[in-house]
Design a protein around this motif. Structure first.
Motif, PDB file in Angstrom:
ATOM      1  N   HIS A 187       0.814  -1.218   0.000  1.00 38.09           N
ATOM      2  CA  HIS A 187       0.000   0.000   0.000  1.00 38.09           C
ATOM      3  C   HIS A 187       0.850   1.273   0.000  1.00 38.09           C
ATOM      4  O   HIS A 187       0.321   2.371  -0.202  1.00 38.09           O
ATOM      5  N   SER A 188       2.143   1.136   0.249  1.00 39.71           N
ATOM      6  CA  SER A 188       3.007   2.309   0.376  1.00 39.71           C
ATOM      7  C   SER A 188       3.182   3.030  -0.964  1.00 39.71           C
ATOM      8  O   SER A 188       3.385   2.391  -1.996  1.00 39.71           O
ATOM      9  N   PRO A 189       3.136   4.366  -0.965  1.00 41.96           N
ATOM     10  CA  PRO A 189       3.364   5.114  -2.211  1.00 41.96           C
ATOM     11  C   PRO A 189       4.801   4.995  -2.702  1.00 41.96           C
ATOM     12  O   PRO A 189       5.088   5.274  -3.860  1.00 41.96           O
ATOM     13  N   THR A 190       5.716   4.573  -1.817  1.00 40.88           N
ATOM     14  CA  THR A 190       7.126   4.415  -2.208  1.00 40.88           C
ATOM     15  C   THR A 190       7.517   2.939  -2.288  1.00 40.88           C
ATOM     16  O   THR A 190       8.687   2.595  -2.165  1.00 40.88           O
ATOM     17  N   ARG A 191       6.539   2.067  -2.479  1.00 36.16           N
ATOM     18  CA  ARG A 191       6.806   0.627  -2.506  1.00 36.16           C
ATOM     19  C   ARG A 191       7.787   0.269  -3.620  1.00 36.16           C
ATOM     20  O   ARG A 191       7.898   0.972  -4.630  1.00 36.16           O
ATOM     21  N   SER A 192       8.476  -0.846  -3.426  1.00 40.03           N
ATOM     22  CA  SER A 192       9.397  -1.332  -4.452  1.00 40.03           C
ATOM     23  C   SER A 192       9.119  -2.810  -4.699  1.00 40.03           C
ATOM     24  O   SER A 192       8.707  -3.538  -3.789  1.00 40.03           O
ATOM     25  N   GLU A 193       9.332  -3.258  -5.929  1.00 37.70           N
ATOM     26  CA  GLU A 193       9.085  -4.661  -6.255  1.00 37.70           C
ATOM     27  C   GLU A 193      10.028  -5.568  -5.475  1.00 37.70           C
ATOM     28  O   GLU A 193       9.664  -6.691  -5.115  1.00 37.70           O
ATOM     29  N   TRP A 194      11.250  -5.083  -5.220  1.00 37.66           N
ATOM     30  CA  TRP A 194      12.199  -5.890  -4.451  1.00 37.66           C
ATOM     31  C   TRP A 194      11.662  -6.151  -3.047  1.00 37.66           C
ATOM     32  O   TRP A 194      11.689  -7.284  -2.559  1.00 37.66           O
ATOM     33  N   ALA A 195      11.154  -5.105  -2.392  1.00 40.71           N
ATOM     34  CA  ALA A 195      10.633  -5.253  -1.032  1.00 40.71           C
ATOM     35  C   ALA A 195       9.368  -6.110  -1.018  1.00 40.71           C
ATOM     36  O   ALA A 195       9.176  -6.941  -0.123  1.00 40.71           O
ATOM     37  N   ILE A 196       8.497  -5.928  -2.019  1.00 42.43           N
ATOM     38  CA  ILE A 196       7.281  -6.739  -2.105  1.00 42.43           C
ATOM     39  C   ILE A 196       7.645  -8.206  -2.293  1.00 42.43           C
ATOM     40  O   ILE A 196       7.067  -9.095  -1.670  1.00 42.43           O
ATOM     41  N   SER A 197       8.636  -8.462  -3.154  1.00 40.14           N
ATOM     42  CA  SER A 197       9.075  -9.836  -3.400  1.00 40.14           C
ATOM     43  C   SER A 197       9.612 -10.473  -2.127  1.00 40.14           C
ATOM     44  O   SER A 197       9.332 -11.647  -1.831  1.00 40.14           O
ATOM     45  N   LEU A 198      10.368  -9.703  -1.345  1.00 38.70           N
ATOM     46  CA  LEU A 198      10.906 -10.211  -0.081  1.00 38.70           C
ATOM     47  C   LEU A 198       9.772 -10.537   0.887  1.00 38.70           C
ATOM     48  O   LEU A 198       9.765 -11.603   1.519  1.00 38.70           O
ATOM     49  N   CYS A 199       8.801  -9.626   0.996  1.00 37.83           N
ATOM     50  CA  CYS A 199       7.644  -9.858   1.871  1.00 37.83           C
ATOM     51  C   CYS A 199       6.868 -11.097   1.435  1.00 37.83           C
ATOM     52  O   CYS A 199       6.445 -11.911   2.263  1.00 37.83           O
ATOM     53  N   ALA A 200       6.677 -11.241   0.121  1.00 38.37           N
ATOM     54  CA  ALA A 200       5.930 -12.389  -0.408  1.00 38.37           C
ATOM     55  C   ALA A 200       6.635 -13.698  -0.069  1.00 38.37           C
ATOM     56  O   ALA A 200       5.994 -14.683   0.315  1.00 38.37           O
ATOM     57  N   ASP A 201       7.962 -13.716  -0.191  1.00 39.74           N
ATOM     58  CA  ASP A 201       8.734 -14.925   0.132  1.00 39.74           C
ATOM     59  C   ASP A 201       8.595 -15.283   1.610  1.00 39.74           C
ATOM     60  O   ASP A 201       8.470 -16.461   1.968  1.00 39.74           O
ATOM     61  N   ILE A 202       8.624 -14.269   2.467  1.00 37.50           N
ATOM     62  CA  ILE A 202       8.516 -14.510   3.910  1.00 37.50           C
ATOM     63  C   ILE A 202       7.139 -15.078   4.251  1.00 37.50           C
ATOM     64  O   ILE A 202       7.016 -16.074   4.974  1.00 37.50           O
ATOM     65  N   VAL A 203       6.090 -14.451   3.715  1.00 39.70           N
ATOM     66  CA  VAL A 203       4.724 -14.925   3.968  1.00 39.70           C
ATOM     67  C   VAL A 203       4.558 -16.350   3.449  1.00 39.70           C
ATOM     68  O   VAL A 203       4.013 -17.225   4.138  1.00 39.70           O
ATOM     69  N   CYS A 204       5.038 -16.599   2.230  1.00 38.14           N
ATOM     70  CA  CYS A 204       4.922 -17.928   1.629  1.00 38.14           C
ATOM     71  C   CYS A 204       5.644 -18.977   2.477  1.00 38.14           C
ATOM     72  O   CYS A 204       5.132 -20.083   2.679  1.00 38.14           O
ATOM     73  N   SER A 205       6.812 -18.625   3.000  1.00 36.50           N
ATOM     74  CA  SER A 205       7.574 -19.559   3.833  1.00 36.50           C
ATOM     75  C   SER A 205       6.811 -19.915   5.102  1.00 36.50           C
ATOM     76  O   SER A 205       6.787 -21.080   5.525  1.00 36.50           O
ATOM     77  N   TYR A 206       6.175 -18.916   5.723  1.00 34.00           N
ATOM     78  CA  TYR A 206       5.383 -19.174   6.929  1.00 34.00           C
ATOM     79  C   TYR A 206       4.205 -20.099   6.620  1.00 34.00           C
ATOM     80  O   TYR A 206       3.915 -21.032   7.376  1.00 34.00           O
ATOM     81  N   VAL A 207       3.515 -19.831   5.510  1.00 33.04           N
ATOM     82  CA  VAL A 207       2.353 -20.656   5.153  1.00 33.04           C
ATOM     83  C   VAL A 207       2.787 -22.098   4.900  1.00 33.04           C
ATOM     84  O   VAL A 207       2.157 -23.048   5.381  1.00 33.04           O
ATOM     85  N   ARG A 208       3.869 -22.281   4.148  1.00 35.47           N
ATOM     86  CA  ARG A 208       4.376 -23.633   3.876  1.00 35.47           C
ATOM     87  C   ARG A 208       4.735 -24.357   5.173  1.00 35.47           C
ATOM     88  O   ARG A 208       4.379 -25.524   5.371  1.00 35.47           O
ATOM     89  N   ALA A 209       5.469 -23.664   6.032  1.00 36.68           N
ATOM     90  CA  ALA A 209       5.901 -24.286   7.283  1.00 36.68           C
ATOM     91  C   ALA A 209       4.706 -24.692   8.136  1.00 36.68           C
ATOM     92  O   ALA A 209       4.693 -25.765   8.745  1.00 36.68           O
TER      93      ALA A 209
END
Length: 321
Positions: A187-209
């Motif tokens: 939602h951030s106006p200064t968001r970056s694809e790199w940061a979103i990708s990192l967040c997505a990987d972290i969330v995905c890892s938690y769900v898998r675990a």
């Protein structure tokens, strides 16, 4: 309930008596949102856009981020994901849903009926509903959840399974914090694809675990076999495979030794070199065999080939000439 779960009965389902914000119907589902409910999507919203309820602001009751590269999540098999708080009276019916539905409950209670089976999910529970399921979900007490729509794929099928399940979540608060951070970033106006990708990987890892916790080794090995069924160049590294299974690299290698008699790296090397030898025997170039086996250059491919086969690719080609 069996009658309501049939496709022919979807059209006959009546709205709840409690005030609701909106209603959505399709050939395979019906959903009623009660007034006062909130939902914050981290990808594209599931709320119908024509209602004009979705805002690009986390302070709103219903929010979703401005459009971005959804493929960041889609490549992980995550189609939709959100944090929500539903008020009493919410109801949804689905017939043969075409995605896996995973729900982490942080408060309140979810009542699910599927055929003759009834499930009550409360705080700390993880509810997993595989693709193809027929069911009704409602709440008389409201609920707070994080939920995910996961794509039917080798990536998730072996983890989710083929029946509705409920169990205790391991570390739900960590997942919730990861989802909140992800929501802030998208939602951030200064968001970056790199940061979103990192967040997505972290969330995905938690769900898998979470989904893998408590599973027996055979289930994890089945998922691991899917990794090795990819093209040689697509076989994940030991670190990536361990991440997918929600285990450490040491645990991954124990599973591989038990099933295949070799560590992950040795099995991957064997598969890659078998494919390379087949290509070289057919007359393909060393460069082409290296690329198809997942090696960035001829030199690294040559070292791997020598280690596995005992001779260099060039000598192997000469012996087949």
């Amino acid at each position: 309930m069996a009658r309501k779960n049939s496709k022919s009965a979807i059209e006959t389902i009546s709205p709840p008596t409690s005030p609701y914000l909106w209603e959505r119907r399709s050939d395979t589902s019906v959903q009623f949102w009660t007034k006062g409910s909130q939902e914050h999507s981290i990808i594209k919203p599931t709320v119908p856009p024509h209602l004009g309820l979705v805002r690009h602001d986390l302070a709103a009751d219903i929010s979703a981020p401005p459009p971005f590269s959804y493929s960041i999540f889609e490549k992980l098999g995550i189609l939709h994901a959100a944090i929500n708080e539903m008020k009493s009276g919410f109801r949804t019916y689905r017939y043969r849903q075409n995605f896996h539905f995973v729900i982490f409950v942080f408060g309140g209670e979810i009542s699910l009926v599927s055929g003759r089976r009834k499930i009550s999910a409360k705080k700390g529970d993880l509810l997993t509903i595989p693709a193809g399921s027929d069911y009704e979900i409602r709440t008389s007490k409201g609920w707070k959840t994080c939920w995910f729509h996961l794509k039917e794929s080798k990536c998730w099928n072996g983890i989710v399974g083929n029946e509705i399940k409920i169990k205790k979540s391991m570390e739900p608060e960590k997942l919730l914090e990861a989802m909140k951070l992800c929501a802030l970033e998208v939602h951030s106006p200064t968001r970056s694809e790199w940061a979103i990708s990192l967040c997505a990987d972290i969330v995905c890892s938690y769900v898998r675990a979470e989904l893998l916790s408590g599973n027996e080794s055979p289930g994890k090995i089945e998922l691991l076999e899917n990794c090795f069924q990819s093209s040689p160049a697509s076989i994940p590294s030991a670190q990536e495979a361990a991440k997918r299974l929600g285990v450490s690299v040491a645990e991954l290698n124990k599973l591989c030794l038990k099933k295949f008699g070799a560590t992950h790296s040795k099995r991957a090397l064997k598969i890659k070199m078998a494919a390379a030898k087949s290509m070289l025997s057919r007359g393909d170039s060393i460069e082409k065999a290296a690329e198809a086996s997942g090696y960035a250059n001829r030199r690294s491919f040559g070292r791997a080939f020598l280690r596995e086969c005992g001779i260099t690719p060039r000598i192997f080609v000469k012996t087949k000439a």
